[in-house]
Design a protein around this motif. Structure first.
Motif, PDB file in Angstrom:
ATOM      1  N   SER A 202       0.831  -1.217   0.000  1.00 45.45           N
ATOM      2  CA  SER A 202       0.000   0.000   0.000  1.00 45.45           C
ATOM      3  C   SER A 202       0.860   1.260   0.000  1.00 45.45           C
ATOM      4  O   SER A 202       0.456   2.283  -0.541  1.00 45.45           O
ATOM      5  CB  SER A 202      -0.927  -0.008   1.210  1.00 45.45           C
ATOM      6  OG  SER A 202      -0.192   0.088   2.403  1.00 45.45           O
ATOM      7  N   LEU A 203       2.058   1.197   0.599  1.00 42.25           N
ATOM      8  CA  LEU A 203       2.925   2.376   0.589  1.00 42.25           C
ATOM      9  C   LEU A 203       3.401   2.673  -0.828  1.00 42.25           C
ATOM     10  O   LEU A 203       3.455   3.823  -1.251  1.00 42.25           O
ATOM     11  CB  LEU A 203       4.136   2.172   1.503  1.00 42.25           C
ATOM     12  CG  LEU A 203       3.844   2.142   3.004  1.00 42.25           C
ATOM     13  CD1 LEU A 203       5.134   2.083   3.786  1.00 42.25           C
ATOM     14  CD2 LEU A 203       3.035   3.356   3.415  1.00 42.25           C
TER      15      LEU A 203
ATOM     16  N   GLU B  51       1.858   1.843  -3.597  1.00 47.44           N
ATOM     17  CA  GLU B  51       0.724   2.342  -4.363  1.00 47.44           C
ATOM     18  C   GLU B  51       0.431   3.793  -4.001  1.00 47.44           C
ATOM     19  O   GLU B  51       0.139   4.608  -4.877  1.00 47.44           O
ATOM     20  CB  GLU B  51      -0.508   1.468  -4.099  1.00 47.44           C
ATOM     21  CG  GLU B  51      -0.369   0.084  -4.697  1.00 47.44           C
ATOM     22  CD  GLU B  51      -1.640  -0.739  -4.561  1.00 47.44           C
ATOM     23  OE1 GLU B  51      -2.538  -0.329  -3.806  1.00 47.44           O
ATOM     24  OE2 GLU B  51      -1.724  -1.794  -5.220  1.00 47.44           O
ATOM     25  N   GLY B  52       0.524   4.094  -2.694  1.00 46.78           N
ATOM     26  CA  GLY B  52       0.279   5.462  -2.251  1.00 46.78           C
ATOM     27  C   GLY B  52       1.207   6.428  -2.940  1.00 46.78           C
ATOM     28  O   GLY B  52       0.807   7.500  -3.395  1.00 46.78           O
ATOM     29  N   SER B  53       2.473   6.059  -3.024  1.00 48.34           N
ATOM     30  CA  SER B  53       3.456   6.948  -3.628  1.00 48.34           C
ATOM     31  C   SER B  53       3.249   7.066  -5.141  1.00 48.34           C
ATOM     32  O   SER B  53       3.249   8.164  -5.699  1.00 48.34           O
ATOM     33  CB  SER B  53       4.857   6.435  -3.323  1.00 48.34           C
ATOM     34  OG  SER B  53       5.798   7.131  -4.083  1.00 48.34           O
ATOM     35  N   LEU B  54       3.036   5.921  -5.795  1.00 53.51           N
ATOM     36  CA  LEU B  54       2.850   5.954  -7.250  1.00 53.51           C
ATOM     37  C   LEU B  54       1.589   6.730  -7.615  1.00 53.51           C
ATOM     38  O   LEU B  54       1.557   7.450  -8.602  1.00 53.51           O
ATOM     39  CB  LEU B  54       2.772   4.526  -7.801  1.00 53.51           C
ATOM     40  CG  LEU B  54       4.073   3.735  -7.750  1.00 53.51           C
ATOM     41  CD1 LEU B  54       3.841   2.297  -8.161  1.00 53.51           C
ATOM     42  CD2 LEU B  54       5.119   4.375  -8.647  1.00 53.51           C
ATOM     43  N   ALA B  55       0.554   6.605  -6.778  1.00 50.71           N
ATOM     44  CA  ALA B  55      -0.704   7.294  -7.059  1.00 50.71           C
ATOM     45  C   ALA B  55      -0.544   8.808  -6.975  1.00 50.71           C
ATOM     46  O   ALA B  55      -1.358   9.548  -7.487  1.00 50.71           O
ATOM     47  CB  ALA B  55      -1.795   6.824  -6.104  1.00 50.71           C
TER      48      ALA B  55
END
Lengths: 253, 651
Positions: B533-534, B536-540
C-alpha cells in the motif's frame, strides 16, 4: 448525463490471468461532480477505479482492452506518461496508508517528487492541503510527529491532504471510509462535498446510503458489468434495470 | 486551491522533463539489472575457472579413474590421483554427523516450537543462533584441543584425530541449521491441525508425533539436507580433527580410524602445490566434484522449501510431496537403517555397557510400547525431547566456557596492541585484528551495494519470470558453494588471472562474493516486508518508480538491510578458507600500506597457531577468544537490531 465528461471509458474489458473482471464497461465521468460506483463485493468497481490511474499496471498478468480517455487523451497511448497521468488523477485508498514519515513530510512528499524545493512554498502547500482536508487544526501543533501516531480517521484525511498537495484534477477514492468509525466517516463525507468545487471525485463504496448522501451520479456494477449509470436520485428512486432495483432494495448483495 | 492555466511553453517544458525523467528511470533500472545479473556472472566465472584449471587432470587420467581411483598420492614418485577414498571420507563423516545431529536437532526443534514457554524460547533461540555464530576455525581449535583428547583417553587409542571426532564436531556445527529450519517448519503447521487433533482427545505428544511432525516432514527434510550441505562444505574444522589419512576405514565402520574429506584435501594441499602442475589441476578437479555435490544437495533443499512455500500460499488443499504410502515405507526403511547404523557404531567402538544399555532400551521399547499408557509415553517422549535440548545447550556452554576460561588470562593491553613475537607464542595479535577488520570492511563495502542492488531489482523491478528464476538460481548456487571453493576461485581468478597477487584486495573480493547471497536474501526479505500500500500510495501521487523506491520503500527497510550486512560481516570475520590462499600471511610486524599487500587475519592466525606452532597454549586461547568475541559481537548487534526493528514494526 448532461455535464461535460472528464473521463470516458469505451468498451473496457479487463482480465486477471484467465478471469475476466470487467466486461465492456462504458461510462462517462462528469467533471467537478461526485460519481459513486456501487455494487456487491467482487463486482469490479475497485478494478475499474484502478484503471483510471493505471494502478492495475502493478499487478501481474493483467490484460486490458478498450479505450479510456482523460481530457480526450487516451491514457494507454504510448505518448502518455503514466507518472503525469497519476499526477492528474490522485487516489485515496481503502486502508489509510500514510508513509512512515512525519505528518509534514507525508504532505510534502508529492510536491517534492514533482520538483518543488523551495521551503516557503512547501510550507504553504502543506498548510493549504491540510486545511483543505479539514485536518489542519488537529495537527498544526505536531507537524513533525510521525504520521503513524494519528487515528485512523486522521490518517485518512492526511492521505487526502497528501493527494490534494499534488493538485490533481480527479480524485479516486476506494472505499475511503470502510475502516473508519461513523464520526470519522461523517468528516470525510463533508470533505467530499466541498472537494467537488475544485475536483472531480470518483468514489467506490459498498455503502448505499453513503453513495446516496455524497454523490451526484451513481453507477451500479454487477459481475464486472456496468448495469446502470445516472443521476443519483434517479438511480435510487427510479432505477431502469431490475437488477439495480433488487440491489438497491436489499434483495441481494 | 486554484488551478493555474498552463501556457503552451510550460506544457512543452513539462513534456521535456517527462522525457528526461523517463530516461533516468530506464538507466536506474538498467543499473539494478546488472547488479542482479552479477550473481549469475560470478557463478559462471567460478564454474569456468574451476573447469579450466581442472581440465588437464580430467584429460590425463580420465573422469572414471579420477572419481573411482583407490589411491590419492599426488606427491609419490608415480603420482596417483584417485579421489575415491576422499569421497568415501566425506560421505562417512557426513553420515556420522547426521546420526548424531538429526535426533538432537529434531528433539530441540520440537521443544522450541511446541513445549518451550515464550520466555524460555526468547533465551533458547539466540543461544542456538550463537552456536551458528562460532567460527569454524574456533570449532576446529576446540575439537583439536579438547574433543580429540577426550576421544583419545576414553577409547585408549594413540590419537583422537578420527572419523568420530570429525563427525561429532561437524554434527555440532550442523545443529543450528537443522534446528532453526525444522523449528520453522513445525511452527508453521496450521494451527487448526493441532486444535483438531487435541479436540478429539489426542495427547499433546500424539498430536506432535502424528500430526505436527508429519505435516512438517518436508520442511524437516529440507533442514536435514541443508545441514548435510553445511557438513559437506566445511573445511577448517574437519581438517583440524579428522586425522587426514587418505584411507578408507578398515573395517568400513571403524569410527576410530582417521580419514580425509574432499574439503580437507583442498585446505591442506592447495597452499603447497606448484601452480599449473598436475597436482594443482587435480585439486581443482576435487573442487569441481565438491561443488557438484554441494550444489545438488543445496538445490534439492531449496526446491523442497520453495515447493512448500508455494503450497502454503495456495492454501491447505495441497498435494503432498510424497504420497502417504511412500512416506510410510520410507520411514520404515529409515528406521531399519537407523537402528542398523547405530548397532554398527556401537559394535565398532562403544564400551560393552553402552551396547547393553542401548539393546535394553530398544528391547524395552519394542516389547513395552503397547503396554504403556499414552500418558507414560508422553512423559518419556517429553523427557527425551527435553534431554536433546539440554544436550545442545550443554555443548554450547562447554565450548564457550572452555574458550573463555582459558582465553581470558591471555587478554591484556599488550596482547591487543602489539605485533606477535616468536611465531605468535609471545607478543600480541594487533595486526591480525586490524587485518580482519580491513578484510570484512572491504568485503561489505563491495557486497552491500551489489547485494542491495540485486535485491531491489528482484523485488521492485521485475515480475516473477524466467529472468528472476535464473538470477535466483544463481544466488542459490552461490549460497551453496563451499567456502573453500571460493578460496580456490579467488586464487585462480583474482590472484593469478587478474594478477592482483595475494593481497588484502583479493581477500576482500573473495569474501564479498561469499557473503553476497546473504546480503541479497536479507535485503529481499526486508523489502518484501514493506507493505504494497505504501508503494501504491506513492505511485498514485505521481512519483516515479525510482522516487518511490528511494524515498518510500528503502528508508523503512534500512534496519533490515543493516542486519543482513552485519550478519555478513560476522560471517566473513570468522572465515578462514576463502582468505587462506588469497589474502593472508602468518606473521607480519606491520600493517599493510595498500590493498595490494597481504595481511594477517585472526582466523588464519589461530589456525596456524593451533596446527603448526607447538606450545603457546595461552596465546592460542587468547586468539580464539578475541575472534569469538568479535564474531559474536557482530551477531549480537545484528540480532538486537532485528528484534528492536520487529518490535517497532509491530508496535
Amino acid at each position: 448525463m448532461s455535464d461535460a465528461a472528464i473521463i470516458t471509458t469505451n468498451n473496457v474489458n479487463l482480465w486477471y490471468n484467465e478471469k475476466q473482471a470487467l466486461q465492456s464497461v462504458s461510462i462517462k465521468i462528469p467533471k467537478n461532480r461526485v460519481t459513486s460506483l456501487i455494487g456487491p463485493s467482487g463486482c469490479g468497481k475497485s478494478t475499474l477505479l484502478r484503471c483510471f490511474n493505471r494502478l492495475n499496471d502493478l499487478i501481474d498478468h493483467v490484460k486490458i482492452t478498450g479505450e479510456i480517455t482523460l481530457d480526450d487523451e487516451n491514457i494507454h497511448a504510448p505518448s502518455t506518461d503514466v507518472v503525469t497521468l497519476r499526477k492528474k488523477v490522485g487516489m485515496v485508498f481503502q486502508k489509510p496508508n500514510p508513509f512512515p514519515k512525519t505528518i509534514y513530510e507525508n504532505v510534502a512528499y508529492g510536491p517534492r517528487v514533482h520538483g518543488v524545493r523551495d521551503k516557503a512554498e512547501l510550507d504553504k502547500i502543506v498548510e493549504q492541503s491540510l486545511r483543505h482536508a479539514a485536518i489542519w487544526d488537529e495537527v498544526k501543533e505536531r507537524l513533525n510527529d510521525s504520521a503513524l501516531g494519528l487515528s485512523g480517521g486522521q490518517q485518512q484525511r492526511l492521505c487526502i491532504a497528501r493527494t490534494l498537495a499534488v493538485e490533481p484534477e480527479v480524485i479516486l477514492m476506494d472505499e475511503p471510509c470502510s475502516s473508519l468509525d461513523p464520526i470519522a466517516t461523517a468528516k470525510i463525507e463533508n470533505l467530499i462535498e466541498r472537494l467537488k468545487e475544485d475536483y472531480t471525485v470518483i468514489i467506490v463504496t459498498h455503502n448505499m446510503q453513503q453513495a446516496a448522501r455524497v454523490s451526484d451520479y451513481t453507477g451500479f456494477m454487477y459481475l464486472g458489468k456496468l448495469i446502470e449509470c445516472g443521476k443519483t436520485g434517479q438511480i435510487f428512486e427510479h432505477p431502469k434495470e431490475e437488477l439495480t432495483e433488487n440491489y438497491i432494495t436489499g434483495r441481494f448483495g | 486551491m486554484i488551478f493555474t492555466k498552463k501556457t503552451d511553453s510550460a506544457v512543452t517544458a513539462s513534456k521535456r522533463t517527462a522525457r528526461l525523467s523517463f530516461l533516468k528511470e530506464q538507466s536506474v533500472k538498467t543499473i539494478f539489472f546488472f547488479t542482479a545479473l552479477f550473481a549469475v556472472i560470478v557463478v559462471s566465472f567460478i564454474l569456468l575457472f574451476l573447469l579450466r584449471d581442472s581440465y588437464p587432470i580430467f584429460a590425463q587420467v580420465g573422469l572414471p579413474n579420477f572419481l573411482l581411483g583407490p589411491d590419492w598420492a599426488p606427491t609419490a614418485m608415480v603420482p596417483l590421483y584417485g579421489i575415491f577414498p576422499l569421497i568415501v571420507g566425506t560421505l562417512l563423516v557426513t553420515i556420522g554427523a547426521m546420526v548424531f545431529a538429526v535426533p538432537l536437532s529434531i528433539g530441540c526443534a520440537i521443544y522450541l516450537s511446541e513445549l518451550a514457554s515464550p520466555r524460555t524460547k526468547k533465551i533458547l533461540k539466540p543461544a542456538v543462533e550463537l552456536l551458528a555464530g562460532i567460527p569454524s576455525v574456533v570449532y576446529g581449535f576446540f575439537g583439536l584441543i579438547v574433543l580429540t583428547n577426550f576421544i583419545r583417553v576414553s577409547f585408549d587409542i594413540p590419537t583422537g584425530e578420527t572419523w568420530l571426532a570429525a563427525s561429532l564436531l561437524l554434527g555440532v556445527m550442523a545443529l543450528p541449521t537443522i534446528i532453526s529450519v525444522s523449528e520453522d517448519a513445525i511452527s508453521s503447521v496450521p494451527h487448526e491441525y493441532k486444535e483438531g487433533s487435541l479436540a478429539i482427545g489426542a495427547t499433546r505428544w500424539q498430536t506432535i508425533s502424528r500430526v505436527l511432525v508429519p505435516a512438517a516432514l518436508s520442511g524437516i527434510a529440507a533442514a536435514v539436507i541443508l545441514g548435510i550441505g553445511r557438513v559437506v562444505g566445511e573445511t577448517m574444522a574437519v581438517l583440524m580433527v579428522a586425522g587426514n589419512a587418505a584411507i578408507i576405514p578398515d573395517p568400513i565402520w571403524n569410527i576410530l580410524s582417521p580419514l580425509r574429506t574432499l574439503t580437507a584435501t583442498l585446505g591442506i594441499e592447495m597452499g603447497e602445490v606448484s601452480v599449473g602442475s598436475e597436482h594443482y589441476s587435480a585439486l581443482f578437479g576435487i573442487a569441481v566434484v565438491l561443488l557438484v555435490i554441494t550444489l545438488i544437495i543445496n538445490l534439492s533443499a531449496v526446491a523442497i522449501l520453495r515447493h512448500l512455500n508455494e503450497a502454503r500460499a495456495k492454501g491447505p488443499a495441497r498435494k503432498p510431496l510424497v504420497s502417504s504410502a511412500t512416506k510410510e515405507s520410507l520411514s520404515r526403511f529409515a528406521e531399519v537403517i537407523g537402528i542398523a547404523l547405530f548397532l554398527i557404531f556401537l559394535l565398532a567402538a562403544a564400551p560393552w555397557w553402552l551396547v547393553a544399555l542401548a539393546l535394553l532400551i530398544i528391547g524395552a521399547w519394542y516389547f513395552g510400547r503397547d503396554r504403556l499408557s499414552q500418558k507414560h509415553i508422553q512423559t518419556i517422549a517429553f523427557g527425551l525431547v527435553g534431554l536433546a535440548t539440554v544436550i545442545v545447550l550443554a555443548i554450547l556452554v562447554i565450548i564457550l566456557q572452555d574458550i573463555v576460561i582459558n582465553g581470558l588470562p591471555a587478554i591484556s593491553w599488550e596482547f591487543l596492541t602489539q605485533p606477535p613475537k616468536d611465531l605468535g607464542r609471545a607478543g600480541g595479535i594487533f595486526p591480525a585484528i586490524v587485518g580482519t577488520l580491513y578484510l570484512v570492511m572491504g568485503a561489505i563495502a563491495i557486497a552491500l551495494p551489489l547485494g542491495v542492488g540485486a535485491a531491489v531489482y528482484l523485488v521492485e523491478y521485475t515480475r516473477e519470470g524466467r529472468i528472476t528464476r535464473i538470477i535466483r538460481t544463481g544466488v542459490d548456487l552461490l549460497n551453496g558453494t563451499p567456502s573453500i571453493v571460493f578460496g580456490l576461485f579467488g586464487f585462480a581468478f583474482i590472484v593469478l588471472y587478474l594478477n592482483v597477487g595475494v593481497s588484502l584486495l583479493a581477500g576482500q573480493i573473495t569474501l564479498a562474493l561469499m557473503v553476497l547471497p546473504t546480503v541479497i536474501r536479507t535485503t529481499e526479505e526486508s523489502l518484501k516486508n514493506i507493505p504494497q500500500s505504501l508503494r501504491e500510495g506513492s505511485l498514485a501521487l505521481g512519483a516515479t518508480q525510482w522516487q518511490t523506491i528511494s524515498r518510500v520503500v528503502i528508508p523503512p527497510a534500512v534496519p533490515g538491510i543493516l542486519t543482513g550486512a552485519i550478519l555478513s560481516i560476522g560471517r566473513a570475520a570468522g572465515e578462514t578458507a576463502p582468505i587462506m590462499f588469497t589474502a593472508v600471511i602468518f606473521s607480519s610486524r606491520f600493517l599493510p600500506d595498500s590493498v595490494f599487500q597481504p595481511v594477517m587475519a585472526l582466523p588464519y592466525h589461530l589456525f596456524i597457531l593451533a596446527t603448526n606452532v607447538p606450545g603457546s597454549s595461552t596465546n592460542k586461547y587468547g586468539t580464539a577468544l578475541v575472534l569469538l568475541l568479535l564474531v559474536i559481537g557482530f551477531y549480537s548487534v545484528a540480532i538486537f537490531l532485528r528484534t528492536h526493528f520487529q518490535n517497532k514494526i509491530r508496535g
